[in-house]
Design an enzyme around this catalytic site. Structure first.
Site, PDB file in Angstrom:
ATOM      1  N   LYS A  19      17.003  13.211  78.497  1.00  0.00           N
ATOM      2  CA  LYS A  19      17.763  12.571  79.404  1.00  0.00           C
ATOM      3  C   LYS A  19      19.265  12.987  79.573  1.00  0.00           C
ATOM      4  CE  LYS A  19      19.263   8.175  78.424  1.00  0.00           C
ATOM      5  NZ  LYS A  19      20.704   8.078  78.851  1.00  0.00           N
ATOM      6  N   ASN A  20      19.748  12.903  78.076  1.00  0.00           N
ATOM      7  CA  ASN A  20      21.105  13.174  78.012  1.00  0.00           C
ATOM      8  C   ASN A  20      21.363  14.673  78.267  1.00  0.00           C
ATOM      9  OD1 ASN A  20      21.463  10.708  77.393  1.00  0.00           O
ATOM     10  ND2 ASN A  20      21.940  10.949  75.213  1.00  0.00           N
ATOM     11  N   ARG A  45      26.488   4.565  82.851  1.00  0.00           N
ATOM     12  CA  ARG A  45      27.856   4.956  82.423  1.00  0.00           C
ATOM     13  C   ARG A  45      28.163   6.552  82.526  1.00  0.00           C
ATOM     14  NH1 ARG A  45      30.541   6.980  78.656  1.00  0.00           N
ATOM     15  NH2 ARG A  45      32.878   6.328  78.342  1.00  0.00           N
ATOM     16  N   CYS A  85      30.179  -2.044  77.996  1.00  0.00           N
ATOM     17  CA  CYS A  85      28.881  -2.134  78.228  1.00  0.00           C
ATOM     18  C   CYS A  85      28.218  -3.009  76.902  1.00  0.00           C
ATOM     19  CB  CYS A  85      28.086  -0.808  78.359  1.00  0.00           C
ATOM     20  SG  CYS A  85      28.276   0.364  77.002  1.00  0.00           S
ATOM     21  N   ARG A 112      33.899   1.411  76.336  1.00  0.00           N
ATOM     22  CA  ARG A 112      33.146   2.661  76.693  1.00  0.00           C
ATOM     23  C   ARG A 112      34.424   3.411  77.618  1.00  0.00           C
ATOM     24  NH1 ARG A 112      27.624   3.291  75.877  1.00  0.00           N
ATOM     25  NH2 ARG A 112      27.825   5.592  75.920  1.00  0.00           N
ATOM     26  N   PRO A 113      35.563   3.836  76.974  1.00  0.00           N
ATOM     27  CA  PRO A 113      36.619   4.398  77.562  1.00  0.00           C
ATOM     28  C   PRO A 113      36.475   5.733  77.866  1.00  0.00           C
ATOM     29  CG  PRO A 113      37.217   4.338  75.325  1.00  0.00           C
ATOM     30  CD  PRO A 113      35.908   3.519  75.642  1.00  0.00           C
ATOM     31  N   ILE A 114      37.100   6.348  78.994  1.00  0.00           N
ATOM     32  CA  ILE A 114      37.083   7.641  79.134  1.00  0.00           C
ATOM     33  C   ILE A 114      38.278   8.413  79.436  1.00  0.00           C
ATOM     34  CG2 ILE A 114      34.739   7.570  80.664  1.00  0.00           C
ATOM     35  CD1 ILE A 114      36.328   7.559  83.367  1.00  0.00           C
ATOM     36  N   ASP A 115      39.166   7.778  78.520  1.00  0.00           N
ATOM     37  CA  ASP A 115      40.581   8.245  78.643  1.00  0.00           C
ATOM     38  C   ASP A 115      40.624   9.595  78.257  1.00  0.00           C
ATOM     39  OD1 ASP A 115      39.516   7.014  76.232  1.00  0.00           O
ATOM     40  OD2 ASP A 115      41.480   7.813  75.280  1.00  0.00           O
ATOM     41  N   LEU A 116      39.645  10.153  77.473  1.00  0.00           N
ATOM     42  CA  LEU A 116      40.049  11.580  77.045  1.00  0.00           C
ATOM     43  C   LEU A 116      39.336  12.671  78.208  1.00  0.00           C
ATOM     44  CD1 LEU A 116      38.318  11.063  73.368  1.00  0.00           C
ATOM     45  CD2 LEU A 116      40.858  11.256  74.149  1.00  0.00           C
ATOM     46  N   ASP A 167      22.203   7.059  68.235  1.00  0.00           N
ATOM     47  CA  ASP A 167      21.097   6.861  69.312  1.00  0.00           C
ATOM     48  C   ASP A 167      19.704   6.468  68.459  1.00  0.00           C
ATOM     49  OD1 ASP A 167      22.864   6.650  71.441  1.00  0.00           O
ATOM     50  OD2 ASP A 167      22.039   8.723  72.275  1.00  0.00           O
ATOM     51  N   ILE A 187      30.157   5.295  65.306  1.00  0.00           N
ATOM     52  CA  ILE A 187      30.266   5.773  66.541  1.00  0.00           C
ATOM     53  C   ILE A 187      30.882   4.756  67.539  1.00  0.00           C
ATOM     54  CG2 ILE A 187      29.754   6.997  68.465  1.00  0.00           C
ATOM     55  CD1 ILE A 187      29.707   8.793  65.897  1.00  0.00           C
ATOM     56  N   ARG A 211      14.977   3.077  81.237  1.00  0.00           N
ATOM     57  CA  ARG A 211      16.291   4.203  81.596  1.00  0.00           C
ATOM     58  C   ARG A 211      15.970   5.580  81.105  1.00  0.00           C
ATOM     59  NH1 ARG A 211      21.265   2.188  79.750  1.00  0.00           N
ATOM     60  NH2 ARG A 211      21.806   4.223  80.575  1.00  0.00           N
TER      61      ARG A 211
HETATM   62  C1  UD1 Z   1      26.805  10.141  74.765  1.00  0.00           C
HETATM   63  C2  UD1 Z   1      25.341   9.915  74.739  1.00  0.00           C
HETATM   64  C3  UD1 Z   1      24.880   8.587  74.398  1.00  0.00           C
HETATM   65  C4  UD1 Z   1      24.997   8.437  72.665  1.00  0.00           C
HETATM   66  C5  UD1 Z   1      26.771   9.109  72.489  1.00  0.00           C
HETATM   67  C6  UD1 Z   1      27.142   9.382  70.875  1.00  0.00           C
HETATM   68  C7  UD1 Z   1      24.947  10.708  76.911  1.00  0.00           C
HETATM   69  C8  UD1 Z   1      24.647  10.499  78.515  1.00  0.00           C
HETATM   70  N1  UD1 Z   1      25.079   9.597  76.169  1.00  0.00           N
HETATM   71  O1  UD1 Z   1      27.594   9.052  75.169  1.00  0.00           O
HETATM   72  O2  UD1 Z   1      23.601   8.466  74.412  1.00  0.00           O
HETATM   73  O3  UD1 Z   1      25.076   7.365  71.933  1.00  0.00           O
HETATM   74  O4  UD1 Z   1      27.066  10.228  73.333  1.00  0.00           O
HETATM   75  O5  UD1 Z   1      26.300  10.317  70.583  1.00  0.00           O
HETATM   76  O6  UD1 Z   1      24.946  11.935  76.650  1.00  0.00           O
HETATM   77  N2  UD1 Z   1      35.583   7.799  73.525  1.00  0.00           N
HETATM   78  C9  UD1 Z   1      37.022   7.359  73.687  1.00  0.00           C
HETATM   79  N3  UD1 Z   1      37.335   7.980  74.850  1.00  0.00           N
HETATM   80  C10 UD1 Z   1      36.647   8.721  75.722  1.00  0.00           C
HETATM   81  C11 UD1 Z   1      35.332   9.141  75.448  1.00  0.00           C
HETATM   82  C12 UD1 Z   1      34.533   8.295  74.236  1.00  0.00           C
HETATM   83  O7  UD1 Z   1      37.561   6.768  72.935  1.00  0.00           O
HETATM   84  O8  UD1 Z   1      37.324   9.202  76.788  1.00  0.00           O
HETATM   85  C13 UD1 Z   1      34.914   7.295  72.348  1.00  0.00           C
HETATM   86  C14 UD1 Z   1      33.745   6.241  72.498  1.00  0.00           C
HETATM   87  O9  UD1 Z   1      34.061   4.964  72.846  1.00  0.00           O
HETATM   88  C15 UD1 Z   1      32.833   6.327  71.397  1.00  0.00           C
HETATM   89  C16 UD1 Z   1      32.963   7.643  70.865  1.00  0.00           C
HETATM   90  O10 UD1 Z   1      34.230   8.104  71.591  1.00  0.00           O
HETATM   91  O11 UD1 Z   1      33.379   5.372  70.307  1.00  0.00           O
HETATM   92  C17 UD1 Z   1      32.049   8.511  71.150  1.00  0.00           C
HETATM   93  O12 UD1 Z   1      31.713   8.331  72.721  1.00  0.00           O
HETATM   94  P1  UD1 Z   1      31.009   9.630  73.554  1.00  0.00           P
HETATM   95  O13 UD1 Z   1      30.367  10.632  72.509  1.00  0.00           O
HETATM   96  O14 UD1 Z   1      31.857   9.874  74.699  1.00  0.00           O
HETATM   97  O15 UD1 Z   1      29.621   8.762  74.064  1.00  0.00           O
HETATM   98  P2  UD1 Z   1      29.067   9.238  75.448  1.00  0.00           P
HETATM   99  O16 UD1 Z   1      29.491  10.798  75.874  1.00  0.00           O
HETATM  100  O17 UD1 Z   1      29.308   8.174  76.491  1.00  0.00           O
END
Ligand code: UD1
Length: 435
Positions: free
Chosen positions: A22-23, A96, A120, A125-129, A308, A330, A400
């Site tokens: 899925k991922n 997300r 969630c 679950r920020p997307i700032d990066l 996961d 994580i 899902r």
């Molecule tokens: C992906 C996987 C999810 C898995 C996770 C960690 C998908 C669709 N989902 O989620 O199944 O659990 O990787 O292996 O592939 N973070 C920030 N800022 C950002 C983005 C992330 O601070 O802009 C933080 C998150 O809060 C978290 C960490 O970085 O603490 C890792 O998150 P991330 O690797 O981004 O997880 P996802 O890509 O959402």
């Protein structure tokens, strides 16, 4: 809402075929945005998140055919015209990973409007990066009314160093970089096999990428990409979940169509617990032991132990002799399954990011509630060894990301059935937005 009813106590025996990841499938479907030509993806899993992504792409004007050419797991996507480059909140709140369309949309159309994902069940679950990276590539980003709006006439190559390793962040910016003007260098990238899978698809579409699967990725941007065809990797988390099903029930299961190389850390931990593992290039045989031993895990980015798989491993640890220390590095709040496992008789203490599981505890059936995708999987695993009939509510979480899990488990002898109505999207609470 659907429920699972599971009667525990049967050692599972037989073979299970692993579905596509899925991922990997989610970013690969988003990559189709980058071209007006057709993209064909094989080995797409039949899970709810894929249907959600189909709806997301279709709502923007894409043609998406799941089960294309009568092949159940083949998908054809054509984004000839993207008349409405918007990821609406109604869709983003249930998945997300919808934020994966941000990079490709702005790269292809010059404009993206994507609903902010919000928190969630497993924490913020920020997307700032993702945002910082796109800004470094020249995108103007404003945030209002719960939406991010990104604009750029053409993105330009940039040097990006991720503050923190992010899987979908790496994927999102990789998709942006392939159409940017000039070279992009990304450092501290995620090395997950799903990133490599996406890079393989992008390469067949004409992208020039070096270093995917390592911490530094270099991309030479192109004016245009063409269509492509790609087969999605097997799902390492689905495989890991079934390995634990074999181990926890003292069974003997062979997984086919999987990639053991993607599961090294999980296989290592299972061996440490006394589980017998044999691998070939694409199969894994697991045989449970009567005397499982405790082992500590600490979740890390790939190739470390995957977050996961943490919940599923914890279910196994309840059946191992001794204390297992589980450290979640994580996500901040990924112990939602603990209270439910305790209700089934587990002995688990949580202190911040650490959980101590004292085994072995005999588990007994109870009515429990699934709270997110992987937490639900851990309850299924616990139920497979619990005495009596466990009822797991809210199994839409598991749908899902797991393809027909009850049928696959029944195929190896599990006593599991689904009751209730087929879940309708309108019933999905926002809390479903995990992973
Ligand atoms: C992906 C996987 C999810 C898995 C996770 C960690 C998908 C669709 N989902 O989620 O199944 O659990 O990787 O292996 O592939 N973070 C920030 N800022 C950002 C983005 C992330 O601070 O802009 C933080 C998150 O809060 C978290 C960490 O970085 O603490 C890792 O998150 P991330 O690797 O981004 O997880 P996802 O890509 O959402």
């Amino acid at each position: 809402m659907d429920k699972f009813i599971i009667r525990g106590g049967t050692p599972l025996e037989g073979s299970i075929r692993i579905s596509g990841a899925k991922n990997s499938a989610l970013p690969c479907m988003a990559a189709a945005i980058l071209t007006e030509d057709e993209v064909v993806l094989e080995n797409i899993p039949d899970v709810r998140d894929i249907e959600t992504e189909r709806r997301l792409l279709a709502s923007m004007g894409a043609e998406v055919e799941l089960g294309y050419g009568r092949a159940h797991h083949r998908t054809r996507i054509r984004c000839a015209v993207l008349s409405d480059p918007v990821a609406k909140y109604e869709i983003v709140k249930t998945m997300r990973a919808s934020s994966l369309v941000l990079g490709p949309l702005v790269a292809r159309t010059g404009l993206a409007r994507v609903a902010m994902p919000g928190g969630c069940a497993i924490g913020g679950r920020p997307i700032d990066l993702h945002i910082k990276g796109l800004q470094a590539m020249g995108a103007e980003i404003v945030q209002e009314h719960g939406y991010l709006e990104a604009r750029a006439s053409r993105l330009r190559g940039a040097h990006i160093v991720f503050d923190k390793i992010t899987v979908t962040g790496t994927e999102d910016l990789l998709m942006a970089a392939v159409l940017a003007d000039g070279e992009t260098v990304m450092e501290n990238c995620a090395r997950e096999p799903e990133v490599t899978d996406l890079a393989a698809l992008l390469t067949t579409m004409g992208a020039r990428i070096e270093g995917a699967g390592s911490a530094t990725i270099r991309v030479q941007g192109a004016e245009k990409l063409h269509g492509g065809r790609h087969r999605i990797n097997p799902d390492r988390i689905e495989a890991g979940t079934f390995l634990i099903a074999g181990a926890i029930t003292g069974g003997d299961i062979t997984l086919t169509g999987c990639n053991p190389l993607h599961l090294s850390s999980v296989l290592g931990k299972l061996r440490e617990c006394g589980v017998s593992i044999e691998t070939t290039t694409d199969t894994i045989r697991v045989r449970g032991s009567q005397a499982l031993r405790a082992a500590d895990i600490s979740t890390e980015e790939y190739p470390g132990f995957p977050t996961d798989m943490q919940a599923q491993f914890m279910a196994l640890a309840t059946q191992a002799q001794g204390a297992s220390v589980v450290t979640e590095n994580i996500f901040e709040n990924r112990f939602m399954h603990v209270q439910e496992l305790i209700r089934m008789g587990a002995n688990i203490r949580v202190d911040g990011r650490i959980a101590i599981v004292q085994g072995r505890s005999p588990l007994s059936a109870a009515a429990v509630m699934a709270s997110d995708l992987r937490a639900s999987a851990s309850l299924v695993l616990a139920a497979l060894v619990a005495e009596g009939e466990t009822i797991i509510d809210r199994v839409y979480h598991i749908d899902r990301g797991y393809e027909r899990i009850e049928e696959k488990l029944r195929g190896v002898g599990a006593k599991i059935r689904r009751i209730g109505n087929v879940f309708r999207d309108s019933e999905a609470p926002a809390a479903a937005a995990v992973q």
